[in-house]
Design a protein around this motif. Structure first.
Motif, short mmCIF file in Angstrom:
data_model
loop_
_atom_site.label_atom_id
_atom_site.label_comp_id
_atom_site.label_asym_id
_atom_site.label_seq_id
_atom_site.Cartn_x
_atom_site.Cartn_y
_atom_site.Cartn_z
N LEU A 191 4.14 -25.37 -31.97
CA LEU A 191 5.19 -25.19 -32.66
C LEU A 191 4.92 -25.60 -34.06
CD1 LEU A 191 7.61 -25.19 -29.96
CD2 LEU A 191 8.88 -23.43 -32.25
N ILE A 192 4.79 -24.99 -34.97
CA ILE A 192 4.03 -25.39 -36.36
C ILE A 192 5.26 -25.56 -36.79
CG2 ILE A 192 2.82 -25.58 -38.30
CD1 ILE A 192 1.42 -26.39 -36.25
N MET A 193 5.75 -27.19 -37.16
CA MET A 193 7.20 -27.19 -38.53
C MET A 193 7.50 -27.02 -39.28
SD MET A 193 8.60 -31.08 -38.76
CE MET A 193 9.59 -31.13 -40.32
N GLU A 194 6.79 -26.29 -40.73
CA GLU A 194 6.73 -25.67 -41.95
C GLU A 194 6.25 -24.50 -41.80
OE1 GLU A 194 3.83 -29.99 -42.12
OE2 GLU A 194 4.39 -28.18 -40.96
N GLU A 195 6.26 -23.35 -40.84
CA GLU A 195 6.14 -22.09 -40.32
C GLU A 195 6.92 -21.61 -39.41
OE1 GLU A 195 1.50 -21.40 -41.66
OE2 GLU A 195 2.10 -21.14 -39.52
N ASP A 196 7.23 -21.84 -38.62
CA ASP A 196 8.16 -22.03 -37.01
C ASP A 196 9.37 -22.08 -37.53
OD1 ASP A 196 5.69 -20.13 -35.84
OD2 ASP A 196 5.25 -22.64 -35.17
N LEU A 197 9.80 -23.35 -38.36
CA LEU A 197 11.51 -24.51 -37.83
C LEU A 197 12.16 -23.25 -39.13
CD1 LEU A 197 10.81 -27.19 -36.30
CD2 LEU A 197 11.22 -25.16 -35.05
N VAL A 198 10.89 -22.99 -39.81
CA VAL A 198 12.17 -22.45 -41.41
C VAL A 198 13.21 -20.77 -40.86
CG1 VAL A 198 10.32 -23.01 -42.69
CG2 VAL A 198 10.07 -20.56 -42.29
N LYS A 199 12.65 -20.86 -39.95
CA LYS A 199 13.84 -20.06 -38.91
C LYS A 199 14.61 -20.36 -37.74
CE LYS A 199 12.33 -15.95 -41.55
NZ LYS A 199 11.43 -14.41 -41.72
N PRO A 200 15.11 -21.82 -37.88
CA PRO A 200 15.31 -22.28 -36.77
C PRO A 200 15.51 -21.10 -35.18
CG PRO A 200 16.61 -22.68 -38.17
CD PRO A 200 15.82 -21.73 -38.36
N ASN A 201 16.62 -20.65 -35.41
CA ASN A 201 17.36 -19.59 -34.73
C ASN A 201 16.23 -18.73 -33.90
OD1 ASN A 201 20.36 -20.31 -34.47
ND2 ASN A 201 20.21 -18.97 -36.37
N LYS A 202 15.23 -18.23 -34.31
CA LYS A 202 14.21 -17.83 -34.41
C LYS A 202 13.07 -18.69 -33.38
CE LYS A 202 10.28 -14.12 -34.97
NZ LYS A 202 9.09 -15.18 -34.05
N ALA A 203 13.07 -19.20 -33.65
CA ALA A 203 11.77 -20.33 -32.97
C ALA A 203 12.63 -20.65 -31.86
CB ALA A 203 11.82 -22.13 -33.96
N LEU A 204 14.48 -21.13 -31.84
CA LEU A 204 14.94 -20.98 -30.34
C LEU A 204 15.05 -19.86 -29.47
CD1 LEU A 204 17.87 -23.06 -32.07
CD2 LEU A 204 15.72 -24.28 -30.42
N ALA A 205 14.73 -18.85 -30.11
CA ALA A 205 14.83 -18.27 -28.59
C ALA A 205 13.47 -17.66 -28.61
CB ALA A 205 15.37 -16.09 -29.69
N ASP A 206 12.27 -17.43 -29.10
CA ASP A 206 10.96 -17.71 -28.73
C ASP A 206 11.25 -19.31 -27.62
OD1 ASP A 206 10.11 -15.49 -30.60
OD2 ASP A 206 9.24 -17.02 -31.38
N ILE A 207 11.26 -20.35 -27.83
CA ILE A 207 11.47 -21.63 -26.84
C ILE A 207 12.25 -21.38 -25.62
CG2 ILE A 207 11.77 -23.63 -26.73
CD1 ILE A 207 11.78 -24.42 -29.64
N PHE A 208 13.65 -20.31 -25.94
CA PHE A 208 14.15 -20.40 -24.47
C PHE A 208 13.63 -19.42 -23.94
CE2 PHE A 208 18.67 -20.94 -27.46
CZ PHE A 208 17.97 -22.49 -26.95
N GLU A 209 12.99 -18.16 -24.52
CA GLU A 209 12.14 -17.03 -23.50
C GLU A 209 11.18 -18.06 -22.63
OE1 GLU A 209 9.56 -12.56 -24.06
OE2 GLU A 209 11.05 -13.70 -25.74
N PHE A 210 10.47 -18.67 -23.31
CA PHE A 210 9.70 -19.67 -22.84
C PHE A 210 9.77 -20.64 -21.09
CE2 PHE A 210 7.33 -23.78 -23.38
CZ PHE A 210 5.99 -23.41 -21.96
N LEU A 211 11.06 -21.14 -21.74
CA LEU A 211 11.92 -21.89 -20.78
C LEU A 211 12.22 -20.54 -18.72
CD1 LEU A 211 13.27 -24.95 -22.60
CD2 LEU A 211 11.36 -25.00 -21.03
N GLY A 212 12.51 -19.71 -20.11
CA GLY A 212 13.34 -18.57 -18.60
C GLY A 212 14.47 -18.84 -19.10
N VAL A 213 15.40 -18.67 -19.41
CA VAL A 213 16.45 -19.07 -20.24
C VAL A 213 16.94 -17.96 -21.28
CG1 VAL A 213 16.74 -21.48 -19.43
CG2 VAL A 213 16.90 -20.84 -21.83
N ASP A 214 18.28 -17.76 -21.14
CA ASP A 214 18.92 -16.13 -21.31
C ASP A 214 17.98 -17.11 -23.31
OD1 ASP A 214 20.20 -15.17 -23.05
OD2 ASP A 214 21.96 -15.05 -22.37
N SER A 215 17.11 -16.55 -23.89
CA SER A 215 16.41 -16.18 -25.28
C SER A 215 17.87 -15.21 -25.98
CB SER A 215 15.95 -15.67 -25.60
OG SER A 215 15.62 -13.85 -25.10
N LYS A 216 19.27 -14.88 -26.05
CA LYS A 216 20.06 -14.67 -27.02
C LYS A 216 21.06 -15.26 -27.02
CE LYS A 216 19.66 -9.57 -25.42
NZ LYS A 216 18.54 -10.13 -24.77
#
Length: 269
Positions: A191-216
Motif C-alpha cells: 500500500l502507498i500511504m499517501e494514496e491508499d490510506l486516505v480512505k482507510p476503510n477501503k484500504a482495510l477491506a482490501d487488506i482483509f480480503e487479502f488475508l482471507g477474512v471477512d472484508s465487511k
C-alpha cells in the motif's frame, strides 16, 4: 503408528514487514480489532531479523528466548479460531546491503530475513507493506530518533542521516526486491500511504480480503488521524532536495517492480 503432535500454538501466516514510520502502528492496532485476526499485544517482536545468539528483547524487553517454540508459546498460545495470525515488525523490510554509504546498523540485525521467514513460516506466508514518500519517511525517522534519544536534539540531519536507517530504510526497491526474490509476488499486499490510506476503510477491506477474512467488518476509529511522526528540528530545503536526488533512481525502479505510478512522491528527474 506415528502419533500426531498438536502444538499449543499456531505460528503466523502473515507479517506486517514495514516500513518504519509508515503507519504500521495504526495498521497493527486496527488489525487486532478484527474478530478473525490474531495479533499479539506486543508490536515489533523482531524475531526473524535478529541473529539468535544476539537477539534482543524485540526492542521492548518482552522477548528473551531464541527458539521458535518459545516465540510461538509466548506470543501465539492464545490463538483460538482466528483465520489470520500475524505480527508487525517494520525492521523486517530492512534487508538490503546496497548503498553502503548510507548503511550503518546494529550488527545483530541480519540480511537474510526473507529466507528465514520462508524456512520457518513457509511459502504461503502473506506479507503486508506500507510505503510512504521516502523523503518524508527519512525526516520522520530523524525526528523519531531525536525523540527517543538515539540522536541529540540539536543533531544536524545530513550529518547523521547514515545512522539508524534514517536514509537507508527508504531505498524501498532495494529491500522489497530482495523479499520478492524469495516470495511470490502474489504473497504481497503493498500500500502507498499517501494514496491508499486516505480512505482507510477501503484500504482495510482490501487488506482483509487479502488475508482471507471477512472484508465487511467495520473497525472502530479506523479513520483516526494516522500518526505521521514527531516534530523536531527543521530540515532545510537544500537537504530536502538532496534527499529527492538520493531517492529518485530507487523510486523509478520501484515503479517498475510494483507496476505502479509513484509520481505522487514527486521524484526529481
Amino acid at each position: 503408528m506415528n502419533s500426531v503432535v498438536t502444538l499449543p500454538y499456531r505460528l503466523p501466516n502473515f507479517l506486517v514487514i514495514g516500513a518504519q514510520k509508515c503507519a504500521t502502528t495504526w495498521l497493527w492496532s486496527v488489525l487486532r480489532q478484527h474478530p478473525e485476526i490474531f495479533m499479539p499485544e506486543v508490536k515489533e517482536l523482531g524475531y526473524f531479523c535478529f541473529y539468535p545468539q544476539q537477539r534482543r528483547a524485540g526492542w521492548n524487553g518482552k522477548f528473551v528466548k531464541t527458539l521458535l517454540d518459545d516465540y510461538g508459546k509466548l506470543y501465539f498460545s492464545h490463538v483460538t479460531t482466528e483465520k489470520a495470525i500475524g505480527e508487525a515488525t517494520p525492521a523486517y523490510l530492512w534487508v538490503s546491503d546496497q548503498r553502503p554509504e548510507w548503511l550503518n546498523r546494529d550488527p545483530a540485525l541480519r540480511y537474510d530475513t526473507p529466507s528465514v521467514v520462508m524456512r520457518l513460516l513457509g511459502p504461503a506466508t502473506k506479507l503486508l507493506v506500507i510505503l510512504r514518500n521516502p523523503v518524508e519517511r527519512a525526516i520522520s525517522g530523524f525526528h523519531h530518533n531525536q525523540k527517543v534519544g538515539t540522536l541529540e536534539p540539536n543533531a544536524k540531519f545530513m550529518e547523521t542521516a547514515n545512522l539508524h536507517g534514517i536514509v537507508h530504510m527508504g531505498f524501498y526497491y532495494e529491500h522489497l526486491s530482495k523479499w520478492m526474490e524469495t516470495f511470490d509476488r502474489a504473497n504481497f499486499k503493498v500500500l502507498i500511504m499517501e494514496e491508499d490510506l486516505v480512505k482507510p476503510n477501503k484500504a482495510l477491506a482490501d487488506i482483509f480480503e487479502f488475508l482471507g477474512v471477512d472484508s465487511k467488518i467495520k473497525i472502530q476509529n479506523a479513520e483516526q488521524k494516522i500518526h505521521l511522526g514527531v516534530p523536531g528540528s527543521q530540515v532545510s530545503e537544500e537537504e530536502y532536495e538532496k534527499l529527492r536526488e538520493i531517492y529518485a533512481s530507487d523510486i523509478r525502479k520501484l515503479e517498475k517492480l510494483l507496476d505502479r505510478d509513484l509520481s505522487i512522491w514527486n521524484p526529481q528527474d
